[in-house]
Design a protein around this motif. Structure first.
Motif, mmCIF file in Angstrom:
data_model
loop_
_atom_site.group_PDB
_atom_site.id
_atom_site.type_symbol
_atom_site.label_atom_id
_atom_site.label_comp_id
_atom_site.label_asym_id
_atom_site.label_seq_id
_atom_site.Cartn_x
_atom_site.Cartn_y
_atom_site.Cartn_z
ATOM 1 N N GLU A 15 0.847 -1.195 0.000
ATOM 2 C CA GLU A 15 0.000 0.000 0.000
ATOM 3 C C GLU A 15 0.874 1.232 0.000
ATOM 4 O OE1 GLU A 15 -3.281 0.430 2.637
ATOM 5 O OE2 GLU A 15 -3.584 -1.730 2.728
ATOM 6 N N ILE A 16 0.487 2.171 -0.870
ATOM 7 C CA ILE A 16 1.220 3.436 -0.927
ATOM 8 C C ILE A 16 0.507 4.378 0.025
ATOM 9 C CG2 ILE A 16 1.878 5.348 -2.417
ATOM 10 C CD1 ILE A 16 1.811 3.369 -4.740
ATOM 11 N N PRO A 17 1.234 4.980 0.928
ATOM 12 C CA PRO A 17 0.573 5.879 1.890
ATOM 13 C C PRO A 17 0.006 7.097 1.156
ATOM 14 C CG PRO A 17 2.946 6.021 2.123
ATOM 15 C CD PRO A 17 2.674 4.921 1.144
ATOM 16 N N PRO A 18 -1.232 7.508 1.521
ATOM 17 C CA PRO A 18 -1.816 8.676 0.852
ATOM 18 C C PRO A 18 -1.049 9.938 1.229
ATOM 19 C CG PRO A 18 -3.216 7.973 2.666
ATOM 20 C CD PRO A 18 -2.114 6.950 2.543
ATOM 21 N N SER A 19 -0.751 10.699 0.229
ATOM 22 C CA SER A 19 -0.047 11.961 0.490
ATOM 23 C C SER A 19 -1.077 13.073 0.650
ATOM 24 C CB SER A 19 0.911 12.280 -0.657
ATOM 25 O OG SER A 19 0.169 12.451 -1.854
ATOM 26 N N GLY A 20 -0.654 14.188 1.126
ATOM 27 C CA GLY A 20 -1.542 15.330 1.317
ATOM 28 C C GLY A 20 -1.948 15.893 -0.038
ATOM 29 N N PRO A 21 -2.820 16.905 -0.020
ATOM 30 C CA PRO A 21 -3.242 17.500 -1.288
ATOM 31 C C PRO A 21 -2.018 18.087 -2.006
ATOM 32 C CG PRO A 21 -3.940 18.868 0.551
ATOM 33 C CD PRO A 21 -3.379 17.604 1.130
ATOM 34 N N PRO A 22 -2.065 18.067 -3.312
ATOM 35 C CA PRO A 22 -0.926 18.607 -4.045
ATOM 36 C C PRO A 22 -0.776 20.097 -3.766
ATOM 37 C CG PRO A 22 -2.743 18.153 -5.540
ATOM 38 C CD PRO A 22 -3.124 17.621 -4.199
ATOM 39 N N PRO A 23 0.436 20.588 -3.824
ATOM 40 C CA PRO A 23 0.647 22.016 -3.524
ATOM 41 C C PRO A 23 -0.012 22.881 -4.603
ATOM 42 C CG PRO A 23 2.651 21.037 -4.379
ATOM 43 C CD PRO A 23 1.666 19.924 -4.189
ATOM 44 N N MET A 24 -0.589 23.985 -4.157
ATOM 45 C CA MET A 24 -1.242 24.912 -5.077
ATOM 46 C C MET A 24 -0.183 25.808 -5.711
ATOM 47 S SD MET A 24 -4.442 24.241 -5.055
ATOM 48 C CE MET A 24 -5.139 25.649 -5.832
ATOM 49 N N ILE A 25 -0.305 25.957 -6.999
ATOM 50 C CA ILE A 25 0.617 26.824 -7.714
ATOM 51 C C ILE A 25 -0.110 28.139 -7.951
ATOM 52 C CG2 ILE A 25 1.921 27.114 -9.846
ATOM 53 C CD1 ILE A 25 2.053 24.090 -10.037
ATOM 54 N N GLU A 26 0.498 29.205 -7.583
ATOM 55 C CA GLU A 26 -0.095 30.517 -7.770
ATOM 56 C C GLU A 26 -0.079 30.876 -9.256
ATOM 57 O OE1 GLU A 26 -1.483 32.629 -5.571
ATOM 58 O OE2 GLU A 26 -1.262 31.092 -4.045
ATOM 59 N N PRO A 27 -1.239 31.317 -9.780
ATOM 60 C CA PRO A 27 -1.237 31.707 -11.193
ATOM 61 C C PRO A 27 -0.451 33.005 -11.365
ATOM 62 C CG PRO A 27 -3.349 32.189 -10.205
ATOM 63 C CD PRO A 27 -2.538 31.452 -9.179
#
Length: 191
Positions: free
Chosen positions: A46-58
């Motif tokens: 099992e691959i551990p769930p990672s946090g939400p992907p980092p938001m890239i500022e437009p």
């Protein structure tokens, strides 16, 4: 060579040929390789769930100003009457007499409006004559035509009944429209 040895040689040749084809098998039928042996199942990792992907500022982009349509005409206001034109001239009647005469002159300029019904007996008479004409023509149809075109005859009678109901209720315009539809279908039927 005698016949016996020749027959024996023939038997040996046939036997050798049959064995050759029998050992080789049919070449049109594919031979499938045997399946590999079943191995023990492997545990899934099992691959551990990672946090939400980092938001890239437009990136901030400087947009050009919004275009404005220049081909449209500006809204024009109506002209206002000047004070000299608004004042009654001596040839015109005073303001107290104006409403009665102005209303009559406007009505004659526009044309007389009618309400229909009893006020227009000519149209009512024409519609009732049209309905009677349709009824006479329907009754004069040959029986084989009526049987062959049952759907159209039914539609004509339906329009005729609706037109008569509209005429009885005072809707002369609606009755005329329905009677005309019935007449057109009947004309098409008789062609």
């Amino acid at each position: 060579m005698n016949i016996v040895t020749m027959k024996a040689a023939m038997r040996w040749a046939v036997l050798a040929g049959a064995l050759t084809f029998g050992v080789n098998g049919c070449r049109h039928k594919p031979v499938l390789p045997p399946l590999p042996p079943v191995i023990n199942p492997v545990d899934l990792v099992e691959i551990p769930p990672s946090g939400p992907p980092p938001m890239i500022e437009p990136p901030h982009i400087q947009l050009p100003p919004m275009p404005v349509a220049t081909g449209t005409a500006p809204h024009r206001e109506r002209r206002r009457r000047s004070a000299a034109a608004a004042a009654p001239s001596p040839a015109q009647p005073s303001a107290t007499e104006a409403p009665a005469t102005t209303t009559a002159s406007e009505g004659s300029a526009i044309g007389a409006l009618s309400l229909g019904g009893e006020t227009n007996p000519r149209a009512q008479q024409q519609t009732s004559e049209l309905l009677a004409s349709i009824d006479r023509r329907l009754n004069a149809l040959p029986a084989n035509t009526v049987n062959a075109e049952k759907a159209q005859v039914s539609q004509i009678r339906n329009f005729q009944r609706q037109a008569q109901d509209a005429l009885n209720s005072g809707d002369i315009e609606g009755a005329t429209t329905l009677a005309t539809k019935a007449k057109l279908i009947l004309d098409d039927l008789l062609k």
